[in-house]
Design a protein around this motif. Structure first.
Motif, short mmCIF file in Angstrom:
data_model
loop_
_atom_site.label_atom_id
_atom_site.label_comp_id
_atom_site.label_asym_id
_atom_site.label_seq_id
_atom_site.Cartn_x
_atom_site.Cartn_y
_atom_site.Cartn_z
N THR A 9 -9.90 4.63 5.46
CA THR A 9 -9.20 5.33 4.57
C THR A 9 -9.73 5.33 3.27
OG1 THR A 9 -7.13 5.08 6.14
CG2 THR A 9 -6.84 5.68 3.56
N PRO A 10 -9.93 6.26 2.34
CA PRO A 10 -10.36 6.35 1.09
C PRO A 10 -9.10 5.61 0.14
CG PRO A 10 -10.66 8.52 1.91
CD PRO A 10 -9.91 7.85 2.92
N VAL A 11 -9.59 4.74 -0.46
CA VAL A 11 -8.51 3.71 -1.35
C VAL A 11 -9.02 4.30 -2.69
CG1 VAL A 11 -7.97 1.62 -2.23
CG2 VAL A 11 -8.64 1.78 0.15
N VAL A 12 -7.83 4.89 -3.14
CA VAL A 12 -8.11 5.44 -4.72
C VAL A 12 -7.49 4.21 -5.46
CG1 VAL A 12 -7.02 7.15 -6.43
CG2 VAL A 12 -7.13 7.39 -3.93
N ASN A 13 -8.40 3.81 -6.53
CA ASN A 13 -8.09 2.44 -6.96
C ASN A 13 -8.08 2.77 -8.57
OD1 ASN A 13 -8.18 -0.54 -7.48
ND2 ASN A 13 -10.09 -0.07 -8.41
N TYR A 14 -7.05 2.06 -9.10
CA TYR A 14 -6.84 2.19 -10.69
C TYR A 14 -7.01 0.68 -11.32
CZ TYR A 14 -2.34 -0.15 -9.81
OH TYR A 14 -1.36 -1.11 -9.43
N MET A 15 -7.20 -0.09 -10.34
CA MET A 15 -7.28 -1.80 -10.89
C MET A 15 -8.53 -2.24 -11.58
SD MET A 15 -5.04 -3.99 -7.88
CE MET A 15 -3.35 -3.62 -7.79
N PRO A 16 -8.47 -2.52 -12.61
CA PRO A 16 -9.74 -3.28 -13.00
C PRO A 16 -10.31 -4.43 -12.14
CG PRO A 16 -8.12 -3.66 -14.61
CD PRO A 16 -7.57 -2.89 -13.55
N ASN A 17 -11.42 -4.78 -12.26
CA ASN A 17 -12.10 -5.84 -11.56
C ASN A 17 -11.57 -5.89 -10.00
OD1 ASN A 17 -13.47 -6.76 -13.76
ND2 ASN A 17 -11.67 -7.43 -14.65
N PHE A 18 -11.24 -4.74 -9.35
CA PHE A 18 -10.94 -4.59 -7.85
C PHE A 18 -11.57 -5.49 -6.91
CE2 PHE A 18 -9.86 -2.56 -3.83
CZ PHE A 18 -8.74 -2.69 -3.62
N SER A 19 -12.78 -5.52 -7.19
CA SER A 19 -13.55 -6.30 -6.03
C SER A 19 -13.39 -7.79 -6.27
CB SER A 19 -15.10 -5.86 -6.16
OG SER A 19 -15.29 -4.52 -5.91
N VAL B 200 0.90 -1.10 -0.14
CA VAL B 200 0.05 0.10 0.04
C VAL B 200 0.72 1.21 -0.12
CG1 VAL B 200 -0.29 -0.09 2.56
CG2 VAL B 200 -1.92 1.08 0.99
N ALA B 201 0.52 2.22 -0.97
CA ALA B 201 1.41 3.50 -0.86
C ALA B 201 0.49 4.52 -0.18
CB ALA B 201 1.52 3.84 -2.46
N LEU B 202 1.35 5.27 0.74
CA LEU B 202 0.46 6.33 1.47
C LEU B 202 1.31 7.74 1.45
CD1 LEU B 202 0.21 3.96 4.52
CD2 LEU B 202 -1.78 4.90 3.22
N ALA B 203 0.90 8.57 1.79
CA ALA B 203 1.58 9.95 1.85
C ALA B 203 2.58 9.81 3.05
CB ALA B 203 0.56 11.04 2.05
N PRO B 204 3.71 10.48 2.88
CA PRO B 204 4.55 10.43 4.21
C PRO B 204 4.11 10.73 5.45
CG PRO B 204 5.60 11.31 2.13
CD PRO B 204 4.16 11.08 1.90
N GLY B 205 3.05 11.65 5.47
CA GLY B 205 2.60 12.31 6.64
C GLY B 205 1.57 11.52 7.36
N ASP B 206 1.36 10.39 6.55
CA ASP B 206 -0.15 9.61 7.19
C ASP B 206 0.20 8.84 8.30
OD1 ASP B 206 -2.03 7.66 7.16
OD2 ASP B 206 -2.78 8.06 5.10
N PRO B 207 -0.54 8.82 9.48
CA PRO B 207 -0.19 8.23 10.53
C PRO B 207 0.04 6.66 9.99
CG PRO B 207 -2.20 9.58 10.87
CD PRO B 207 -1.94 9.61 9.43
N VAL C 283 -3.28 3.87 -1.92
CA VAL C 283 -3.33 3.15 -3.25
C VAL C 283 -2.79 1.80 -3.07
CG1 VAL C 283 -2.55 3.16 -5.61
CG2 VAL C 283 -3.02 5.32 -4.41
N VAL C 284 -3.62 0.67 -3.38
CA VAL C 284 -3.14 -0.72 -3.37
C VAL C 284 -2.34 -1.00 -4.67
CG1 VAL C 284 -3.75 -2.98 -3.01
CG2 VAL C 284 -4.86 -1.38 -1.85
N CYS C 285 -0.98 -1.30 -4.34
CA CYS C 285 -0.47 -1.63 -5.70
C CYS C 285 0.50 -3.08 -5.36
CB CYS C 285 0.84 -0.71 -5.85
SG CYS C 285 0.07 1.16 -5.94
#
Length: 307
Positions: A194-204, A172-179, A240-242
């Motif tokens: 946490t809001p997950v910004v998703n670019y992956m098709p068929n994520f579910s 998981v990618a996070l902003a450096p200041g995220d707790p 962001v899950v990568c």
């Protein structure tokens, strides 16, 4: 009317024209003089006209033979060129391989894979398109793509064969200041709020189906490209899950990148080809190289994950 003229007969005719002598032409072709004379007689019989005028002391072309010679030379030269081209294709001195892959593979795996392959086979023209996975599969179906890459499980068409190269764990990618970035790892439960910004098709179906429903993220923000998703973390709180392969790409955005656990979910990288299709020597060699390259990549990735 079809004339059954052989390559050997044409070669014998040119040899006599060059040598001006049956004995010298026979020696050049490693034949007996009788065998060479037999080839010329057969050729003249097939074409129905005398090509060489013979005397006891010399041989010279007839009027028809003189006009016939340059045409024969062109035929033999074209055949030599065709055989040279075939040899170049077989020996990988020439050829074309057409590839396609979506993000994030198009900006992580593929550049390094292509550079390594072309360094070994500089005569092969590797053509690459970075397109969404739907267009990768469409290119394989319509024949405009030789080899595709993407997540396993997306090719529902029986005409496309998927070869799983390796399973890459999701991070998981996070902003450096995220707790959440202060810990050594992040759990799926941690991402619920946490809001997950998703670019992956068929994520579910491909990812969340492996996670208990109670730990699913409550808010998913859909985008089309991984760099868009990562850029959004610079202006909003989110994750962001990568797959782990994207680590250099994620670090390039100045983001923290942590293992995503409880449960650990893997993203399987696959190579796609058209099922049952005969491929060129260049494509065949690329397929072998890609398997070897990704096997080493997967091993190195596993070592890196164990740091």
């Amino acid at each position: 009317m079809t004339m059954h003229v052989t390559l050997r007969q044409l070669q014998a005719f040119v040899a006599v024209m060059e040598a001006g002598s049956f004995s010298e032409a026979a020696e050049a072709m490693h034949l007996s003089q009788a065998a060479l004379s037999g080839l010329i007689r057969e050729l003249e019989s097939r074409v129905g006209v005398r090509l060489l005028d013979r005397t006891t002391r010399s041989v010279s072309p007839s009027a028809v033979g003189e006009a016939f010679e340059p045409m024969v030379r062109r035929v033999l030269a074209s055949l030599d060129e065709a055989l040279d081209s075939l040899s170049n294709l077989k020996d990988l001195r020439r050829g074309v391989v057409r590839l396609a892959a979506p993000e994030p593979l198009s900006c992580t795996l593929l550049p390094e894979l292509i550079a390594s392959y072309t360094a070994r086979h500089p005569g092969i023209d590797v053509r690459f398109e970075d397109v969404p996975i739907e267009l990768v599969l469409a290119g394989l179906q319509n024949g405009s793509t030789d080899v595709g890459f993407g997540p396993a499980g997306v090719a529902a068409d029986d005409a496309i064969e998927a070869h799983v190269l390796w399973a890459d764990p999701l991070w998981v990618a996070l902003a450096p200041g995220d707790p959440l970035a202060e810990a050594a790892s992040v759990s799926w439960k941690d991402l619920r709020a946490t809001p997950v910004v998703n670019y992956m098709p068929n994520f579910s179906p491909n990812v969340l189906s492996q996670v208990p429903v109670r730990n699913h993220p409550r808010k998913i923000v859909p985008v089309h490209r991984v760099n868009t998703a990562l850029s959004m973390l610079q202006v909003m709180r989110g994750a962001v899950v990568c797959p782990f392969i994207t680590e250099p790409f994620v670090r390039g955005f100045g983001l923290a990148f942590l293992p995503l656990l409880q449960p650990q979910v893997s993203w399987r990288v696959a190579m796609f080809v058209r099922r049952g299709l005969s491929v060129s020597p260049a494509v065949e060699s690329f397929l072998r190289f890609a398997r070897e390259f990704t096997r080493e990549k997967a091993t190195g990735s596993a070592v890196g994950r164990g740091r």
